[in-house]
Design a protein around this motif. Sequence first.
Motif, PDB file in Angstrom:
ATOM      1  N   ASN A 138      -5.925  15.118   1.774  1.00 48.35           N
ATOM      2  CA  ASN A 138      -6.958  14.492   2.271  1.00 48.35           C
ATOM      3  C   ASN A 138      -5.659  12.952   2.311  1.00 48.35           C
ATOM      4  O   ASN A 138      -5.405  13.052   1.289  1.00 48.35           O
ATOM      5  CB  ASN A 138      -8.221  14.169   1.906  1.00 48.35           C
ATOM      6  N   GLU A 139      -6.362  11.726   3.564  1.00 47.84           N
ATOM      7  CA  GLU A 139      -5.361  10.877   2.791  1.00 47.84           C
ATOM      8  C   GLU A 139      -5.902   9.497   2.215  1.00 47.84           C
ATOM      9  O   GLU A 139      -6.788   8.663   2.117  1.00 47.84           O
ATOM     10  CB  GLU A 139      -5.038   9.584   4.407  1.00 47.84           C
ATOM     11  N   LEU A 140      -5.321   9.233   1.046  1.00 47.69           N
ATOM     12  CA  LEU A 140      -5.796   8.402   0.093  1.00 47.69           C
ATOM     13  C   LEU A 140      -4.897   7.222   0.306  1.00 47.69           C
ATOM     14  O   LEU A 140      -3.768   7.730  -0.441  1.00 47.69           O
ATOM     15  CB  LEU A 140      -6.727   9.095  -1.404  1.00 47.69           C
ATOM     16  N   THR A 141      -4.994   6.320   0.916  1.00 47.97           N
ATOM     17  CA  THR A 141      -4.082   4.818   0.626  1.00 47.97           C
ATOM     18  C   THR A 141      -5.026   4.043  -0.085  1.00 47.97           C
ATOM     19  O   THR A 141      -6.272   3.838  -0.567  1.00 47.97           O
ATOM     20  CB  THR A 141      -4.546   4.550   2.008  1.00 47.97           C
ATOM     21  N   LEU A 142      -3.612   3.734  -0.852  1.00 54.11           N
ATOM     22  CA  LEU A 142      -3.822   2.822  -2.668  1.00 54.11           C
ATOM     23  C   LEU A 142      -3.509   0.840  -1.642  1.00 54.11           C
ATOM     24  O   LEU A 142      -2.254   1.188  -1.610  1.00 54.11           O
ATOM     25  CB  LEU A 142      -3.138   2.698  -3.862  1.00 54.11           C
ATOM     26  N   HIS A 143      -4.249   0.911  -1.849  1.00 52.51           N
ATOM     27  CA  HIS A 143      -4.146  -1.267  -1.995  1.00 52.51           C
ATOM     28  C   HIS A 143      -3.772  -2.263  -3.008  1.00 52.51           C
ATOM     29  O   HIS A 143      -4.532  -1.773  -3.598  1.00 52.51           O
ATOM     30  CB  HIS A 143      -4.831  -1.336  -0.428  1.00 52.51           C
ATOM     31  N   GLN A 144      -2.613  -2.374  -2.884  1.00 54.35           N
ATOM     32  CA  GLN A 144      -2.412  -3.546  -4.350  1.00 54.35           C
ATOM     33  C   GLN A 144      -3.330  -4.688  -4.743  1.00 54.35           C
ATOM     34  O   GLN A 144      -3.641  -5.129  -2.764  1.00 54.35           O
ATOM     35  CB  GLN A 144      -1.092  -4.170  -3.531  1.00 54.35           C
ATOM     36  N   SER A 145      -4.299  -4.927  -5.123  1.00 54.76           N
ATOM     37  CA  SER A 145      -4.904  -5.612  -5.147  1.00 54.76           C
ATOM     38  C   SER A 145      -5.094  -6.575  -6.228  1.00 54.76           C
ATOM     39  O   SER A 145      -4.774  -6.008  -7.474  1.00 54.76           O
ATOM     40  CB  SER A 145      -6.156  -5.198  -4.754  1.00 54.76           C
ATOM     41  N   GLU A 146      -6.044  -6.990  -6.414  1.00 55.72           N
ATOM     42  CA  GLU A 146      -6.240  -7.903  -7.810  1.00 55.72           C
ATOM     43  C   GLU A 146      -7.769  -7.379  -7.590  1.00 55.72           C
ATOM     44  O   GLU A 146      -8.337  -8.202  -8.818  1.00 55.72           O
ATOM     45  CB  GLU A 146      -6.134  -9.763  -7.576  1.00 55.72           C
ATOM     46  N   GLU A 147      -8.864  -6.983  -7.390  1.00 56.01           N
ATOM     47  CA  GLU A 147     -10.174  -6.956  -7.219  1.00 56.01           C
ATOM     48  C   GLU A 147     -10.159  -5.720  -7.632  1.00 56.01           C
ATOM     49  O   GLU A 147      -8.991  -4.650  -7.802  1.00 56.01           O
ATOM     50  CB  GLU A 147     -10.740  -7.010  -6.433  1.00 56.01           C
ATOM     51  N   GLN A 148     -10.801  -5.777  -8.299  1.00 57.19           N
ATOM     52  CA  GLN A 148     -12.157  -4.118  -8.791  1.00 57.19           C
ATOM     53  C   GLN A 148     -13.644  -4.375  -8.361  1.00 57.19           C
ATOM     54  O   GLN A 148     -13.603  -4.841  -8.670  1.00 57.19           O
ATOM     55  CB  GLN A 148     -11.869  -4.151 -10.374  1.00 57.19           C
ATOM     56  N   LEU A 149     -13.768  -2.198  -7.820  1.00 59.18           N
ATOM     57  CA  LEU A 149     -15.292  -2.238  -7.810  1.00 59.18           C
ATOM     58  C   LEU A 149     -15.846  -2.502  -8.736  1.00 59.18           C
ATOM     59  O   LEU A 149     -15.815  -1.506 -10.317  1.00 59.18           O
ATOM     60  CB  LEU A 149     -15.188  -0.972  -6.656  1.00 59.18           C
ATOM     61  N   PRO A 150     -17.120  -3.213  -8.472  1.00 55.85           N
ATOM     62  CA  PRO A 150     -18.085  -2.830  -9.501  1.00 55.85           C
ATOM     63  C   PRO A 150     -18.826  -1.426  -9.487  1.00 55.85           C
ATOM     64  O   PRO A 150     -19.086  -0.944  -8.578  1.00 55.85           O
ATOM     65  CB  PRO A 150     -19.142  -3.784  -9.044  1.00 55.85           C
ATOM     66  N   ASN A 151     -18.903  -0.746 -10.390  1.00 60.77           N
ATOM     67  CA  ASN A 151     -19.868   0.797 -11.138  1.00 60.77           C
ATOM     68  C   ASN A 151     -21.264   0.445 -11.633  1.00 60.77           C
ATOM     69  O   ASN A 151     -21.346  -0.362 -12.061  1.00 60.77           O
ATOM     70  CB  ASN A 151     -18.844   1.376 -11.438  1.00 60.77           C
TER      71      ASN A 151
ATOM     72  N   TRP B  20       0.834  -1.319  -0.037  1.00 61.99           N
ATOM     73  CA  TRP B  20      -0.004   0.018   0.098  1.00 61.99           C
ATOM     74  C   TRP B  20       0.997   1.048  -0.014  1.00 61.99           C
ATOM     75  O   TRP B  20       1.993   0.996  -0.039  1.00 61.99           O
ATOM     76  CB  TRP B  20      -1.170   0.338   1.130  1.00 61.99           C
ATOM     77  N   VAL B  21      -0.043   2.299  -0.557  1.00 57.93           N
ATOM     78  CA  VAL B  21       1.297   3.689   0.250  1.00 57.93           C
ATOM     79  C   VAL B  21      -0.201   4.685  -0.217  1.00 57.93           C
ATOM     80  O   VAL B  21      -1.330   4.896  -0.613  1.00 57.93           O
ATOM     81  CB  VAL B  21       1.840   3.975  -1.718  1.00 57.93           C
ATOM     82  N   ASP B  22       0.247   5.692   0.800  1.00 57.13           N
ATOM     83  CA  ASP B  22      -0.728   7.346   1.131  1.00 57.13           C
ATOM     84  C   ASP B  22      -0.573   8.131   0.255  1.00 57.13           C
ATOM     85  O   ASP B  22       0.917   8.317  -0.053  1.00 57.13           O
ATOM     86  CB  ASP B  22      -0.636   7.297   2.543  1.00 57.13           C
ATOM     87  N   ILE B  23      -1.396   8.839  -0.509  1.00 54.31           N
ATOM     88  CA  ILE B  23      -1.148   9.742  -1.350  1.00 54.31           C
ATOM     89  C   ILE B  23      -1.825  10.878  -0.990  1.00 54.31           C
ATOM     90  O   ILE B  23      -3.128  10.514  -0.578  1.00 54.31           O
ATOM     91  CB  ILE B  23      -1.975   9.156  -2.989  1.00 54.31           C
ATOM     92  N   ASP B  24      -1.511  11.971  -0.833  1.00 50.19           N
ATOM     93  CA  ASP B  24      -1.779  13.004  -0.323  1.00 50.19           C
ATOM     94  C   ASP B  24      -3.145  13.932  -1.674  1.00 50.19           C
ATOM     95  O   ASP B  24      -2.223  14.331  -2.840  1.00 50.19           O
ATOM     96  CB  ASP B  24      -0.658  14.372   0.034  1.00 50.19           C
ATOM     97  N   PHE B  25      -4.081  13.280  -1.483  1.00 50.89           N
ATOM     98  CA  PHE B  25      -4.708  14.015  -2.469  1.00 50.89           C
ATOM     99  C   PHE B  25      -5.738  15.029  -2.073  1.00 50.89           C
ATOM    100  O   PHE B  25      -6.759  15.366  -1.004  1.00 50.89           O
ATOM    101  CB  PHE B  25      -6.154  12.770  -2.626  1.00 50.89           C
ATOM    102  N   TRP B  26      -4.739  16.428  -2.552  1.00 49.15           N
ATOM    103  CA  TRP B  26      -5.141  17.299  -1.587  1.00 49.15           C
ATOM    104  C   TRP B  26      -5.168  17.915  -0.013  1.00 49.15           C
ATOM    105  O   TRP B  26      -7.048  17.967  -0.108  1.00 49.15           O
ATOM    106  CB  TRP B  26      -6.466  17.712  -3.201  1.00 49.15           C
TER     107      TRP B  26
END
Length: 138
Positions: free
Chosen positions: A46-59, A38-44
């Motif tokens: 805000n703390e956006l944490t990106l997790h290494q993953s295999e899955e995608q969220l359905p939209n 995982w990595v934290d991103i400074d999203f303006w």
Amino acid sequence: MKSNCLHLAIPAGDLTKAMTFYCEVLGCKTGNSEEGRWVDIDFWGNELTLHQSEEQLPNVRHKVDMGEVAVPHFGIHLPEDEFQALKRRIEAAGLEYLDKPYRRFVGNEYEQETFFIKDPNGNVLEMKTMVNPELMFR
């Protein structure tokens, strides 16, 4: 107690691709991380944490005044100049909009411009600028 920093953790797929998108295209910076996990991103601010993953969220799509928007989604409200600069970076990177820039509530106190994009893992982001941001939460 009131905090002005939101924390959001999302599945990011390949972290290298995700970091390229969030840092090089959107202009965000990295923070804390755990290599390959995982990595934290400074999203303006805000703390956006990106997790290494295999899955995608359905939209799915929900009807609103501008048509049907993808849900779930997240994003940020930007000042007009930053919003326009972000649009130029997205276009320069050759990315396609999921939903092209659109002006909503024209002539209304809530007038805004908004667009939707997807990150490399399919997470949907809505970016917007408000004509009167001070009126959003009265």
